[in-house]
Design an enzyme around this catalytic site. Structure first.
Site, short mmCIF file in Angstrom:
data_model
loop_
_atom_site.label_atom_id
_atom_site.label_comp_id
_atom_site.label_asym_id
_atom_site.label_seq_id
_atom_site.Cartn_x
_atom_site.Cartn_y
_atom_site.Cartn_z
N SER A 85 -53.10 -28.47 35.19
CA SER A 85 -52.81 -29.02 36.51
C SER A 85 -51.45 -28.62 37.06
CB SER A 85 -52.90 -30.55 36.47
OG SER A 85 -54.22 -30.95 36.17
N GLU A 125 0.79 -1.22 0.00
CA GLU A 125 0.00 0.00 0.00
C GLU A 125 0.83 1.28 0.00
OE1 GLU A 125 -3.50 0.27 -0.10
OE2 GLU A 125 -3.24 -1.82 -0.70
#
Length: 800
Positions: free
Chosen positions: A476, A88
């Site tokens: 229940s 770069e």
């Protein structure tokens, strides 16, 4: 004449140069006033991920807009830095922010190519653009970029600039910075990267999508070759090192989203909490570390248990028919797309896949899955009933009740991989996506910490969390709360109640008189029945009688103490579970029983830490050595005793009988002390199993989102308990078997089964019953004194 011309040209040149210089100076003065200050980069605070951790410290979720994990330059391999510099900005260590030679070279190449093929920006300029400027491609922006780069070089060291660059740069697939990219592509930390891997990462900045190792590995290799060549040119490595790196075989690990599918319902609850209390900005960009109570192993087992149970339930209701039928062209496109998606992925036993029916006989169906051939033997689809393969184009027909299933060639079927043969032919079984939903929540009763939470079959299909958002009728499963309240009102496990028909007359809002005749599930009555037997076998009529005797308001208030917050019906239907509540509420209530009478608020989070290491929330006061600040929070559990240890033990002991002798029999397979209760609504729309061992409480629920019956005989025992058992069998493997602790003062006495009174130990009909201190019967049962059954709620309660 010539001299005058020369002098004129010189003056004109000087004038033009001076004009350019003055123009540039003016432009510099004008632009520089609008530029951000480079001093702000000294406190570089980029958006970073928020990480969520399980109980053992594993990452279970990440939230971010940019997936970035900043690391110091000291952690980065030297060859990684050299690779990026060579590719770069080869003059990085020599220039002052602007490389005029590179700019000129790039300009010439771009002119020659007739377009932009190479940029001349230095690494410093790239940092300036990324952090301080917009990405627009204009000369003004380039001018600003150059000024800022020059200023940055004066204010920051080269190492500082590299730190900014290598942590900020976008490297594809949501990875910002080299650490995130190292994890993304190689499943490594940055310091563990090889030269070959460093060079491949350094090749990405120019065009991350074009050179993606995932999608375009060939291009990525070409770019890697370029980077290695540049490193040789700059003297960072030898040609031999470059050649060796180029020849290294790289394994690309496509990064699976760390938001683990099995943990999605739990982590979504955490995400909502964070967003509500800290806001989106801090959640997605603030780098929080969130430590949770979730046990990842338990969570994965819980999700698997819910899915398997729903599939089995679905199969019991029959095959609903093929999903769709493809034409020949559609089939070819479908298989090609499937082959591309599978790629080199290995198909393994247990995988659920879509398959296309290609043929078959009465004993085997033949299918294709992308590049694979598959066989479904008769045993793999017999649950669907008789199946006949018909030619493509004929209509499909769902079977049911023994009728034949007609499946045209081209039908899309859901299948499970059972075996992969040596020739890559798959042995499969037929599946279908369940129509019903389920939920499971598990928590530690001693701390209130949620260990697992499953809110449905598949979070990807439905984000509605039924464990905490769905209020459903408990049936229940509410009864232990009523029985515990009765224990505190004078009942004992030996109290005898008459199970006989009762009729309640009611007046409707319009004034019409109606009658309510409650009945038991088995459609019969059992006469004199002990309190223990009534809960063990879940007798409805006795529970209604107990509720009427104790008082509905008393039971409602009792349920509130246990952690039930949902609205509760203030009538006798409460005994049948007529008031909807969430699985987490029921888990909270049962945790009171398991903990010996202490209620704890369920918690998901143990600690939240910000990016600087400051503790924002914690359950541990030691995390706030100097006190809790105004922006900090101590997560207080505040244990509260809401029922006595004796009552908690008695109801637990009663629910052990439910497992040992009653509807909770499936839980016996744990092979350790366990208490539990099934729950089923009268119309079979909801099925529950709630149970616990001393260290863990779990609740399992099954039902349809749009309420309708689950199917014939799909009770809590059959439809919900299997998921609970499957989960708990794995979850308790790391827990030592424990007996439920017996409080001091609990008494044990031989009791006559018929009367509920004391009896000699040598009585063949005697059994040992448990009592809170001072509540055991005072009289003995003699044959001549046994009372006859009368139509009242209890027999001689004061003596029982």
């Amino acid at each position: 004449m010539i001299g005058k011309l020369i002098r004129f040209s010189l003056f004109a040149g000087l004038g033009l140069g001076l004009a350019v210089l003055l123009g540039l100076s003016a432009a510099y003065l004008y632009v520089s006033k609008t530029l951000p200050k480079v001093e702000t980069l000294a406190d570089y605070r980029p958006p970073i991920i928020t990480s969520v951790y399980s109980e053992d410290g594993g990452v279970i979720a990440e939230y971010y807009r940019e997936r970035r994990i900043p690391v110091p330059v000291e952690r980065m391999p030297g060859q990684l830095i050299e690779a990026f510099v060579a590719a770069e900005d080869s003059h990085f260590f020599g220039h002052k922010g602007i490389d005029l030679v590179s700019i000129l070279r790039a300009a010439l190449k771009n002119i020659k190519a007739g377009g932009i093929v190479q940029g001349g920006s230095t690494i410093t300029q790239q940092v300036a653009k990324s952090l301080l400027l917009s990405p627009e491609k204009k000369f003004e922006r380039k001018f600003k970029e150059a000024i800022l780069a020059w200023r940055m070089e004066k204010y920051l060291s080269k190492q500082d600039i590299l730190y900014l660059y290598l942590n900020q740069i976008y490297l594809g697939h949501s990875a910002y910075g080299v650490q995130a990219a190292a994890e993304n592509y190689f499943d490594k930390n940055v310091e563990d990267l090889s030269l070959a891997e460093c060079a491949m990462l350094a090749g990405l900045p120019q065009a991350p999508s074009r050179y993606s190792p995932y999608r375009h590995f060939g291009r990525a290799k070409e770019r890697q070759k370029y980077v290695l060549g540049r490193m040789v040119d700059e003297g960072y490595i030898s040609p031999e090192q470059a050649q060796q790196a180029l020849g290294q075989e790289l394994t690309i690990h496509p990064r699976v989203n760390v938001h683990i599918a099995d943990a999605a319902y739990f982590t979504e609850q955490v995400r909502r909490y964070l967003e509500e209390n800290y806001g989106e900005q801090l959640l997605y960009s603030g780098g929080l570390k969130v430590y949770t109570t979730m046990n990842l192993g338990m969570q994965q087992v819980a999700q698997q248990a819910v899915r398997e149970n729903l599939r089995e339930l679905d199969k019991r209701q029959g095959f609903r028919g093929v999903e769709k039928v493809l034409s020949a062209d559609e089939e070819a496109a479908f298989l090609a797309d499937q082959e591309q998606k599978l790629g080199d992925k290995l198909v393994a036993p247990g995988d659920l896949l879509d398959a296309v029916l290609t043929g078959g006989s009465g004993n085997q169906l033949e299918v294709r899955i992308g590049p694979f051939k598959g066989e479904i033997p008769r045993s793999g689809y017999e649950w669907a009933g008789p199946v006949r393969v018909v030619p493509r184009g004929q209509a499909a027909a769902a079977g049911g009740s023994g009728r034949e299933q007609r499946m045209p060639v081209g039908s899309v079927l859901k299948v499970r991989v059972e075996k992969v043969k040596a020739d890559q032919v798959l042995t499969l079984s037929l599946e279908q996506v369940p129509a019903a939903q389920g939920a499971l929540v598990a928590l530690d009763p001693r701390s209130g910490q949620v260990r697992a939470m499953v809110g449905g079959y598949d979070f990807a299909q439905s984000q509605f969390n039924r464990a905490i958002q769905a209020r459903r009728l408990p049936g229940s499963a509410i009864k232990p709360i009523i029985y515990a309240a009765a224990l505190d009102k004078g009942y004992t496990p030996a109290t005898v109640i008459l199970d006989t028909p009762v009729i309640y007359k009611q007046t409707s809002a319009s004034g019409e008189q109606t009658e309510w005749k409650p009945r038991n599930y088995a459609e019969k009555f059992y006469g004199p029945t002990s309190f223990r037997e009534a809960l063990t076998h879940s007798h409805n009529v006795i529970t209604i009688k107990i509720l009427e005797d104790v008082g509905v308001s008393y039971v409602v208030n009792y349920a509130r103490k246990l952690g039930i917050e949902s609205p509760l019906a203030r009538d006798l239907t409460l005994a049948l579970g007529s008031s909807a509540l969430t699985p987490l509420e029921l888990a909270t209530a049962y945790s009171v029983f398991a903990s010996g009478g202490v209620r704890l608020t369920p918690t998901y989070i143990t600690k939240i830490v910000d990016r600087d290491g400051k503790v924002l929330e914690s359950i541990d006061p030691a995390d706030f050595p100097t006190g809790v600040g105004s922006d900090q929070k101590l997560i207080r559990q505040s244990p509260e005793r809401v029922i006595s240890p004796e009552t908690a033990y008695l109801i637990t002991n009663l629910m052990e009988s439910v497992v040992r002798d009653g509807t909770g029999w499936r839980a016996k397979s744990l092979g350790r002390p366990v208490a539990g209760k099934t729950g089923t609504t009268n119309d079979l729309k909801d099925a529950w199993f709630a149970g616990y061992v001393p260290q863990l409480v779990a609740i399992s629920w099954v039902g349809f989102d749009q309420e309708r019956p689950l199917g014939k005989k799909e009770t809590g025992s059959r439809a919900a308990a299997p998921a609970w058992v499957s989960f708990m069998q794995e979850a308790v493997k790391g827990l030592e078997p424990e007996e439920f602790p017996v409080p001091d003062g609990i008494e044990f006495h031989p009791i006559d089964r018929i009367s509920g009174l004391l009896t000699p130990e040598d009585n063949s009909e005697a059994y040992i019953e448990v009592f809170a201190p001072g509540t055991a019967p005072s009289r003995y049962a003699l044959d001549e004194s046994r009372p006859r059954a009368r139509d009242f709620f209890k027999l001689d309660l004061q003596d029982n």
